[in-house]
Design a protein around this motif. Sequence first.
Motif, PDB file in Angstrom:
ATOM      1  N   ASN A  74      91.670  -2.632  24.572  1.00  0.00           N
ATOM      2  CA  ASN A  74      90.957  -3.078  25.629  1.00  0.00           C
ATOM      3  C   ASN A  74      90.910  -4.363  26.398  1.00  0.00           C
ATOM      4  OD1 ASN A  74      89.617  -0.720  26.405  1.00  0.00           O
ATOM      5  ND2 ASN A  74      87.960  -0.816  24.695  1.00  0.00           N
ATOM      6  N   ALA A  75      91.391  -5.203  25.022  1.00  0.00           N
ATOM      7  CA  ALA A  75      91.725  -6.867  24.717  1.00  0.00           C
ATOM      8  C   ALA A  75      92.512  -6.794  26.481  1.00  0.00           C
ATOM      9  CB  ALA A  75      92.294  -7.352  23.829  1.00  0.00           C
ATOM     10  N   ALA A  78      90.405  -6.503  29.090  1.00  0.00           N
ATOM     11  CA  ALA A  78      88.961  -7.327  30.100  1.00  0.00           C
ATOM     12  C   ALA A  78      89.377  -8.921  29.226  1.00  0.00           C
ATOM     13  CB  ALA A  78      88.175  -6.540  28.599  1.00  0.00           C
ATOM     14  N   SER A  79      90.222  -9.138  28.241  1.00  0.00           N
ATOM     15  CA  SER A  79      89.939 -10.680  28.298  1.00  0.00           C
ATOM     16  C   SER A  79      90.593 -11.283  29.911  1.00  0.00           C
ATOM     17  CB  SER A  79      91.615 -10.956  26.918  1.00  0.00           C
ATOM     18  OG  SER A  79      92.434 -10.580  27.427  1.00  0.00           O
ATOM     19  N   ALA A  80      91.358 -10.653  30.423  1.00  0.00           N
ATOM     20  CA  ALA A  80      90.926 -11.390  32.034  1.00  0.00           C
ATOM     21  C   ALA A  80      89.895 -11.705  32.766  1.00  0.00           C
ATOM     22  CB  ALA A  80      92.252 -10.390  32.650  1.00  0.00           C
ATOM     23  N   GLY A 131      83.002  -0.312  25.600  1.00  0.00           N
ATOM     24  CA  GLY A 131      82.476   0.941  23.640  1.00  0.00           C
ATOM     25  C   GLY A 131      83.489   0.844  22.755  1.00  0.00           C
ATOM     26  N   GLY A 132      84.790  -0.079  23.767  1.00  0.00           N
ATOM     27  CA  GLY A 132      85.896  -0.090  22.526  1.00  0.00           C
ATOM     28  C   GLY A 132      85.914  -1.553  22.218  1.00  0.00           C
ATOM     29  N   PHE A 133      84.831  -1.728  21.152  1.00  0.00           N
ATOM     30  CA  PHE A 133      84.769  -3.137  19.972  1.00  0.00           C
ATOM     31  C   PHE A 133      83.853  -3.442  18.699  1.00  0.00           C
ATOM     32  CE2 PHE A 133      80.326  -3.167  22.070  1.00  0.00           C
ATOM     33  CZ  PHE A 133      79.531  -3.767  21.964  1.00  0.00           C
TER      34      PHE A 133
END
Length: 202
Positions: A74-75, A78-80, A131-133
């Motif tokens: 996910n990073a 999502a980090s963008a 949800g993936g964190f």
Amino acid sequence: MPRVAAYPVDPLFVDRWSPRSFSGEPVPDAVLLSIFEAARWAPSASNAQPWRFLLSRRDDPAWADFTSLLQPRNALWASAASALILIVAERQVERRGEIVENVSRSFDAGAAWANLAHQALLLGWHTHGIGGFDRIAARQRLAIPEAFAVETMVALGRAGGLDGLHPDFHALEAPSDRRPLDQTVFAGRLGTPAFPAERSAA
């Protein structure tokens, strides 16, 4: 392919989808205030409004803490985003003078998240629920009291192009479809059709 509703709904509900490609451009305060205001008006049991939002923008000191919570896959995307929002929900509620467990806290927080997502789209921004964190690390690093359940994270940003998205996600970067109503709505018991066959097939 464009999404097509089987029955009349406002285009807002069909047009909202969850991209993974974000431009990373700064999100104005006016946009954030508008989406959180929409979330504020979500329905909740006993008007408890259990949701709380922890916000970090790309230039915030807390950004590294937020992105470090993401699962590695996910990073990659999502980090963008322009902002990450962690949603927590108060575990207890007062009913008739007694403090009890708020069994609908997640349901109510979900209603607030839906309001937020749709208002973001009206303003030209997109959201993607995550949800993936690491929820345990989120509680520790962000000092979340035990009185609050850690629910989900949301990425917010302007939709970007495929050139800025990791190749692993290129094939997924399109609005997904939904199962038909005759597989979702039932009369009293699961498996019992709620509508006549001719209406379900309309």
